[in-house]
Design a protein around this motif. Sequence first.
Motif, PDB file in Angstrom:
ATOM      1  N   MET A 121       0.899  -1.225   0.029  1.00  0.00           N
ATOM      2  CA  MET A 121      -0.013  -0.013  -0.072  1.00  0.00           C
ATOM      3  C   MET A 121       0.937   1.249  -0.019  1.00  0.00           C
ATOM      4  O   MET A 121       0.361   2.245  -0.630  1.00  0.00           O
ATOM      5  CB  MET A 121      -0.822  -0.028   1.289  1.00  0.00           C
ATOM      6  N   ARG A 122       1.602   1.129   0.754  1.00  0.00           N
ATOM      7  CA  ARG A 122       2.760   2.372   0.749  1.00  0.00           C
ATOM      8  C   ARG A 122       3.418   2.722  -0.482  1.00  0.00           C
ATOM      9  O   ARG A 122       3.613   3.657  -0.964  1.00  0.00           O
ATOM     10  CB  ARG A 122       3.787   2.284   2.116  1.00  0.00           C
ATOM     11  N   LYS A 123       3.938   1.563  -1.100  1.00  0.00           N
ATOM     12  CA  LYS A 123       4.519   1.611  -2.515  1.00  0.00           C
ATOM     13  C   LYS A 123       3.321   2.297  -3.546  1.00  0.00           C
ATOM     14  O   LYS A 123       3.838   2.922  -4.301  1.00  0.00           O
ATOM     15  CB  LYS A 123       5.145   0.414  -2.899  1.00  0.00           C
ATOM     16  N   LEU A 124       2.208   1.826  -3.541  1.00  0.00           N
ATOM     17  CA  LEU A 124       1.191   2.310  -4.312  1.00  0.00           C
ATOM     18  C   LEU A 124       1.073   3.825  -4.120  1.00  0.00           C
ATOM     19  O   LEU A 124       1.097   4.707  -5.219  1.00  0.00           O
ATOM     20  CB  LEU A 124      -0.005   1.629  -4.086  1.00  0.00           C
ATOM     21  N   VAL A 125       1.086   4.326  -2.725  1.00  0.00           N
ATOM     22  CA  VAL A 125       0.828   5.763  -2.667  1.00  0.00           C
ATOM     23  C   VAL A 125       2.044   6.572  -3.173  1.00  0.00           C
ATOM     24  O   VAL A 125       2.000   7.624  -3.748  1.00  0.00           O
ATOM     25  CB  VAL A 125       0.619   5.930  -1.168  1.00  0.00           C
ATOM     26  N   PHE A 126       3.324   5.893  -2.719  1.00  0.00           N
ATOM     27  CA  PHE A 126       4.470   6.609  -3.141  1.00  0.00           C
ATOM     28  C   PHE A 126       4.537   6.789  -4.562  1.00  0.00           C
ATOM     29  O   PHE A 126       5.010   7.783  -5.217  1.00  0.00           O
ATOM     30  CB  PHE A 126       5.992   5.868  -2.750  1.00  0.00           C
ATOM     31  N   ILE A 127       4.289   5.794  -5.411  1.00  0.00           N
ATOM     32  CA  ILE A 127       4.237   5.713  -6.917  1.00  0.00           C
ATOM     33  C   ILE A 127       3.289   6.739  -7.297  1.00  0.00           C
ATOM     34  O   ILE A 127       3.477   7.308  -8.202  1.00  0.00           O
ATOM     35  CB  ILE A 127       3.907   4.294  -7.358  1.00  0.00           C
ATOM     36  N   LEU A 128       1.930   6.852  -6.769  1.00  0.00           N
ATOM     37  CA  LEU A 128       1.042   7.679  -7.269  1.00  0.00           C
ATOM     38  C   LEU A 128       1.677   9.117  -7.015  1.00  0.00           C
ATOM     39  O   LEU A 128       1.364   9.852  -8.051  1.00  0.00           O
ATOM     40  CB  LEU A 128      -0.193   7.545  -6.568  1.00  0.00           C
ATOM     41  N   ILE A 129       1.909   9.493  -5.598  1.00  0.00           N
ATOM     42  CA  ILE A 129       2.466  10.882  -5.757  1.00  0.00           C
ATOM     43  C   ILE A 129       3.754  11.238  -6.476  1.00  0.00           C
ATOM     44  O   ILE A 129       3.832  12.306  -6.904  1.00  0.00           O
ATOM     45  CB  ILE A 129       2.951  10.813  -3.934  1.00  0.00           C
ATOM     46  N   SER A 130       4.492  10.302  -6.563  1.00  0.00           N
ATOM     47  CA  SER A 130       5.711  10.518  -7.617  1.00  0.00           C
ATOM     48  C   SER A 130       5.122  10.637  -9.210  1.00  0.00           C
ATOM     49  O   SER A 130       5.714  11.664  -9.727  1.00  0.00           O
ATOM     50  CB  SER A 130       6.583   9.227  -7.694  1.00  0.00           C
TER      51      SER A 130
END
Length: 71
Positions: free
Chosen positions: A1-10
């Motif tokens: 989940m954190r990776k997905l949020v990080f990817i979306l923010i990036s």
Amino acid sequence: MRKLVFILISFVFFASCVSKKKYADLGYELELAINDLRAKQHELDKCNNEKGELNSQLKSESSKFQNFKTT
């Protein structure tokens, strides 16, 4: 989940970035627009001054005509 949020923010961050060339082009266009605006304001000032002079001349000539009519 954190990776997905990080990817979306990036993705949002990088998608919103403007390239240096586009930024430079926009700055150049802004400078041209500002210079054009200043030139048009100068032309407007000249026209307003000329209008004032012509209005003064019209009033002077009208008063001369009125004086001529009454004599």
